[in-house]
Design a protein around this motif. Structure first.
Motif, PDB file in Angstrom:
ATOM      1  N   GLU A  21      28.547  38.194  75.759  1.00 39.33           N
ATOM      2  CA  GLU A  21      27.716  39.030  75.229  1.00 39.33           C
ATOM      3  C   GLU A  21      27.815  40.497  76.199  1.00 39.33           C
ATOM      4  OE1 GLU A  21      24.039  37.501  74.233  1.00 39.33           O
ATOM      5  OE2 GLU A  21      24.995  36.000  72.690  1.00 39.33           O
ATOM      6  N   ALA A  22      27.741  40.279  77.112  1.00 36.66           N
ATOM      7  CA  ALA A  22      27.469  41.549  78.180  1.00 36.66           C
ATOM      8  C   ALA A  22      28.779  42.172  78.180  1.00 36.66           C
ATOM      9  CB  ALA A  22      27.100  41.037  79.580  1.00 36.66           C
ATOM     10  N   LYS A  23      29.766  41.455  78.138  1.00 40.41           N
ATOM     11  CA  LYS A  23      31.171  42.072  78.324  1.00 40.41           C
ATOM     12  C   LYS A  23      31.461  42.718  77.057  1.00 40.41           C
ATOM     13  CE  LYS A  23      36.175  41.036  78.869  1.00 40.41           C
ATOM     14  NZ  LYS A  23      37.058  40.190  79.301  1.00 40.41           N
ATOM     15  N   GLU A  53      31.988  46.951  76.514  1.00 43.76           N
ATOM     16  CA  GLU A  53      33.186  47.568  75.669  1.00 43.76           C
ATOM     17  C   GLU A  53      32.932  48.238  74.422  1.00 43.76           C
ATOM     18  OE1 GLU A  53      35.798  44.152  75.721  1.00 43.76           O
ATOM     19  OE2 GLU A  53      36.227  44.415  77.811  1.00 43.76           O
ATOM     20  N   GLU A  54      31.628  47.737  73.733  1.00 46.18           N
ATOM     21  CA  GLU A  54      31.609  48.393  72.545  1.00 46.18           C
ATOM     22  C   GLU A  54      31.709  49.941  72.535  1.00 46.18           C
ATOM     23  OE1 GLU A  54      28.610  47.801  68.797  1.00 46.18           O
ATOM     24  OE2 GLU A  54      28.019  47.071  70.893  1.00 46.18           O
ATOM     25  N   GLY A  55      32.362  50.715  71.706  1.00 41.11           N
ATOM     26  CA  GLY A  55      32.501  51.977  71.737  1.00 41.11           C
ATOM     27  C   GLY A  55      33.142  52.696  72.620  1.00 41.11           C
ATOM     28  N   VAL A  59      35.764  47.398  67.526  1.00 37.77           N
ATOM     29  CA  VAL A  59      34.479  47.204  66.814  1.00 37.77           C
ATOM     30  C   VAL A  59      34.231  45.720  66.759  1.00 37.77           C
ATOM     31  CG1 VAL A  59      33.538  47.625  64.764  1.00 37.77           C
ATOM     32  CG2 VAL A  59      35.226  49.231  65.358  1.00 37.77           C
ATOM     33  N   THR A  60      32.999  45.171  67.312  1.00 42.58           N
ATOM     34  CA  THR A  60      32.333  43.953  67.368  1.00 42.58           C
ATOM     35  C   THR A  60      31.302  43.853  66.440  1.00 42.58           C
ATOM     36  OG1 THR A  60      30.764  44.432  68.816  1.00 42.58           O
ATOM     37  CG2 THR A  60      32.781  44.013  69.939  1.00 42.58           C
ATOM     38  N   ARG A  61      31.364  42.553  65.705  1.00 45.16           N
ATOM     39  CA  ARG A  61      30.545  42.208  64.682  1.00 45.16           C
ATOM     40  C   ARG A  61      29.424  41.375  65.293  1.00 45.16           C
ATOM     41  NH1 ARG A  61      31.769  39.174  59.389  1.00 45.16           N
ATOM     42  NH2 ARG A  61      31.957  37.265  60.937  1.00 45.16           N
TER      43      ARG A  61
END
Length: 210
Positions: free
Chosen positions: A118-120, A124-126, A136-138
């Motif tokens: 989750e931290a990774k 990396e989001e955005g 893009v992660t959900r």
């Protein structure tokens, strides 16, 4: 345990793999759990003894000149018969404390792994990659719908279709009940007509049942 003890005189025994038939000799992963995913080989035909150093293999080959190796001795007897069954049953009884400790350790490792993932993903989001693509992660299995007019219209349309299907289903059920009532009424009418015809034939003495 007996094979490890016998060949320990030749050198440090790293592992003993017992198989029901000869194989390619590939090293299998050692079971990490004492309670789960364990398969006990009974009536094995092949055992692979792995030494830590190559010198142990040469020393094991030299043992063939000394005669047969005895697995069961007075100091290290091998259990058989009822004593073996009792020992096997006692080994099958699970210690709740030991099992809980193993499960807790596994869950701690799992939680740590999920937190790292989750931290990774959050890091990396955005952030665009080398080619300029943004990953893009959900989050969550069922993310909430965006509060837009188009989304609200779609939801209202789905609810309208559900109500229409429900009303149509009720109509078909009502129609089915009416059809059954009409069929029963026709059967009763035909039964009464048959009774009257039989009574008339009896009165005219023309009734021959056989």
């Amino acid at each position: 345990d007996s094979l490890s003890r016998l060949f320990s005189r030749c050198g440090h025994v790293q592992s003993v793999d017992i198989c029901d038939k000869p194989g390619p000799g590939e090293k299998k992963e050692n079971p990490t759990s004492k309670f789960f995913n364990r398969k006990t080989i009974t009536g094995f035909q092949v055992a692979y003894v792995v030494f830590r150093k190559p010198a142990g293999v040469q020393a094991a080959k030299a043992l063939s000149q000394e005669g047969p190796l005895l697995i069961s001795t007075e100091t290290h007897p091998v259990k058989t018969g009822i004593s073996k069954w009792i020992a096997s049953y006692e080994a099958s009884v699970v210690d709740p404390k030991e099992l809980k400790a193993e499960v807790d350790a596994y869950m701690q490792d799992y939680d740590k792994k999920m937190a790292e993932e989750e931290a990774k993903a959050a890091k990396e989001e955005g952030v665009p990659d080398e080619e300029g693509w943004v990953k893009v992660t959900r989050k969550g299995r069922k993310p909430g719908l965006p509060r837009t007019e188009a989304a609200n219209l779609r939801v209202l349309e789905k609810e309208k279709q559900k109500r229409a299907r429900k009303e149509l289903l009720n109509f078909y059920a009502w129609q089915h009940r009416e059809t059954k009532r009409e069929h029963i009424a026709q059967l009763r009418k035909k039964f009464e007509e048959d009774k009257q015809r039989i009574a008339l034939m009896r009165a005219q003495r023309k009734f021959r049942p056989y």
